[in-house]
Write an enzyme that holds these catalytic residues in place. Structure first.
Site, short mmCIF file in Angstrom:
data_model
loop_
_atom_site.label_atom_id
_atom_site.label_comp_id
_atom_site.label_asym_id
_atom_site.label_seq_id
_atom_site.Cartn_x
_atom_site.Cartn_y
_atom_site.Cartn_z
N LYS A 84 0.84 -1.24 0.06
CA LYS A 84 -0.02 0.06 -0.09
C LYS A 84 0.79 1.42 0.00
CE LYS A 84 -3.19 2.49 3.03
NZ LYS A 84 -3.94 2.38 4.38
N GLU A 342 -8.54 6.29 6.57
CA GLU A 342 -7.03 6.38 6.99
C GLU A 342 -6.37 5.09 7.81
OE1 GLU A 342 -5.07 8.35 5.56
OE2 GLU A 342 -6.28 10.18 5.12
#
Ligand SMILES: Cc1cc2nc3c(=O)[nH]c(=O)nc-3n(C[C@H](O)[C@H](O)[C@H](O)COP(=O)(O)OP(=O)(O)OC[C@H]3O[C@@H](n4cnc5c(N)ncnc54)[C@H](O)[C@@H]3O)c2cc1C
Length: 509
Positions: A84, A342
């Site tokens: 990621k 997040e």
């Protein structure tokens, strides 16, 4: 030791209640660090199971894995993990809009002036560019590429199968002597003299005594809340989402090296691509969308066919008033939860475990250290909370939930930051904050909050030098990304999980 004196005496017996990601992170780290000094027991109940979500992380997890001596390739193969580089925010400012919040450094600033001031000044001087062009992780995300061999190197985190991750941590913890007990906790016994927890009683009658208890029982907070009544500060006035419906789907294309966060009329949806499947979920405000609507919408919007039935996860955004109360330290969802946006919950758990190890009360629980622990935990969560609120608040959408978020009164800590940005383009970062200036800048710009005039030092550089600087920063990034393979090719040669790993994951889920 005499458990009746647990709050004054030495800590030898640690009992972890709960074996989700939080329980196993704590078990793995404590057993790795304290090996022969502590007697550690973890109790979990397969019948109750885990929350079944939490598959996207932030970069500090890599440092934690180094501390636990977890080899990256072994880890990624064991959890069918992917890389990621960023989060792709879609439809947040308004439908059709997209911006990237990358993990890497953006450009190069000076000690006094972060890069975005120079970039803002370049826009003022008629040199158009995208802030993301100056960040390797942004450009690689846009191109769906990944490599660990580039110069400069990428900053990244992981996506992983949560069930497989817990299994990996369990193997490590048991190898370091942790004892796992399967069973449902029926009762939490307290000492009569001070109310501290003395023992867990399981449904089969086993009594597990301890000196220090770690509550990892998830939202239930079996020890911290149901027994000690610690109290909870609710943040729903700023964070409207209070439910999620999750599902796992087949992959219909190669995994992208970022988490997708796609806003909708009453919340947002996540898309987390693993090697063998995609984790999806729709986060929503129950005041603005029903469970049935959320589920239908999720199933309509996901890309691939579902692998199992969707499941509902209600949550309450906020924090436990004391992360550490008496001889109970709450970790993971038991200590509070901001919301999935997040992907910070696993990070906050890791950070809390590290803090617990740093302040470990081997010679007895000290009120000073408990207060210190609690204060740092509070600040850490509030910093992240403010960053998440920003995403909801700074929008130009016109549905009722988004309008209410735009018009809500903000916590003063966030209001000050927004004023600093609007007046002088400062994306201020307090020491010890997870999200750095570049993260704040990416989201402030991405959500369309106009900055004030850039720092005067940015104007000191002449046009030609500024142009040269921008080119010098952008070119190596373009060159590095051009040499990167797709994430799928990189995974194939670096950390491909065997199919039997995937099927184990499916069984867990
Ligand atoms: C919708 C959603 C999405 C999320 N996405 C992310 C993400 O992308 N990234 C991220 O970092 N975090 C995410 N999180 C948070 C993340 O899921 C959690 O931090 C993580 O899974 C840890 O959960 P936990 O171990 O605290 O609780 P749980 O997984 O709920 O585990 C609780 C454990 O306690 C045990 N237990 C409970 N009661 C008893 C009992 N009576 N007896 C015995 N055992 C008991 C259960 O069996 C289980 O083992 C998300 C959370 C939600 C709600």
């Amino acid at each position: 030791m005499n458990v009746a004196n647990a709050s004054q005496g030495r800590i030898r017996k640690v009992v972890i209640a709960g074996g989700g990601t939080a329980g196993w992170l704590a078990g793995c780290a404590l057993s790795h660090q304290f090996r022969d000094q502590l007697d550690i027991t973890l109790v979990e109940s397969e019948q109750i199971g885990t929350v079944g979500v939490g598959e996207s992380t932030v970069p500090p997890i890599r440092a934690f894995h180094r501390f636990l001596q977890i080899d990256e390739q072994e880890f990624l193969q064991a959890v069918a993990g992917t890389f990621k580089l960023s989060i792709s925010f879609e439809n947040w400012r308004r439908p059709g809009d997209r911006f990237i919040h990358p993990f890497g450094t953006i450009g190069q600033g000076t000690w006094a002036t972060p890069f975005h001031h120079f970039w803002l000044d370049s826009l003022r001087r008629g040199m158009p560019s995208d802030l993301g062009d100056f960040c390797l992780e942004s450009v690689a995300s846009r191109a769906d590429r990944f490599s660990l061999q580039t110069q400069p190197q990428v900053n990244y985190a992981y996506h992983f199968d949560a069930g497989l991750y817990a299994k990996l941590l369990r193997r490590k913890a048991e190898a370091h002597g942790l004892r796992r007990v399967e069973g449902k906790i029926r009762e939490v016994r307290q000492h009569a003299h001070d109310g501290a927890v003395a023992a867990l009683v399981l449904e089969d009658g086993q009594v597990i005594e301890g000196d220090l208890f770690i509550d990892c029982t998830g939202f239930r907070g079996l020890l911290t809340e149901q027994t000690l009544h610690t109290g909870y500060e609710d943040w729903n006035e700023w964070l409207p989402s209070d439910r999620a419906v999750a599902v796992q789907t087949e992959s219909v294309g190669p995994p992208v090296p970022y988490t997708r966060a796609i806003a909708h009329e009453a919340g947002w949806r996540w898309h987390i691509a693993l090697q063998h499947r995609v984790g999806c979920g729709l986060v929503f405000s129950s005041r603005h969308m029903s469970d049935d609507e959320a589920q239908s919408k999720l199933l309509r919007d996901v890309d691939g066919p579902p692998l199992r039935d969707p499941w509902l996860v209600p949550f309450r955004s906020g924090r436990r008033l004391k992360a550490w109360n008496k001889n109970v330290v709450a970790l993971g969802l038991a200590s509070g939860f901001i919301e999935p946006l997040e992907s910070t919950s696993i990070h906050l758990t890791i950070s809390a475990v590290v803090r617990l190890i740093q302040l470990f009360p081997s010679d007895g629980i000290s009120p000073t250290l408990v207060d210190l622990y609690n204060e740092v935990s509070r600040q850490e969560m509030e910093h992240v909370r403010d960053f998440i609120i920003l995403h909801y608040h700074a929008n130009q959408r016109d549905e009722p939930m988004w309008t209410a978020c735009r018009e809500m009164a903000l916590p003063e800590s966030l209001a000050v930051r927004l004023r600093a940005w609007r007046e002088r383009a400062h994306a201020w970062q307090d020491p010890g904050e997870l999200f750095r200036v570049d993260s704040w800048t990416s989201v402030l710009m991405g959500q369309g909050i106009q900055p004030g005039a850039p720092h005067p030092l940015a104007a000191a550089i002449n046009d030609a030098d500024l142009r040269t600087l921008l080119t010098r920063l952008r070119q190596p990034i373009e060159q590095a990304v051009a040499t990167m393979p797709s994430q799928a090719s990189f995974i194939e040669q670096y950390c491909k999980a065997a199919p039997q790993v995937w099927s184990r994951g499916a069984a867990v889920a």
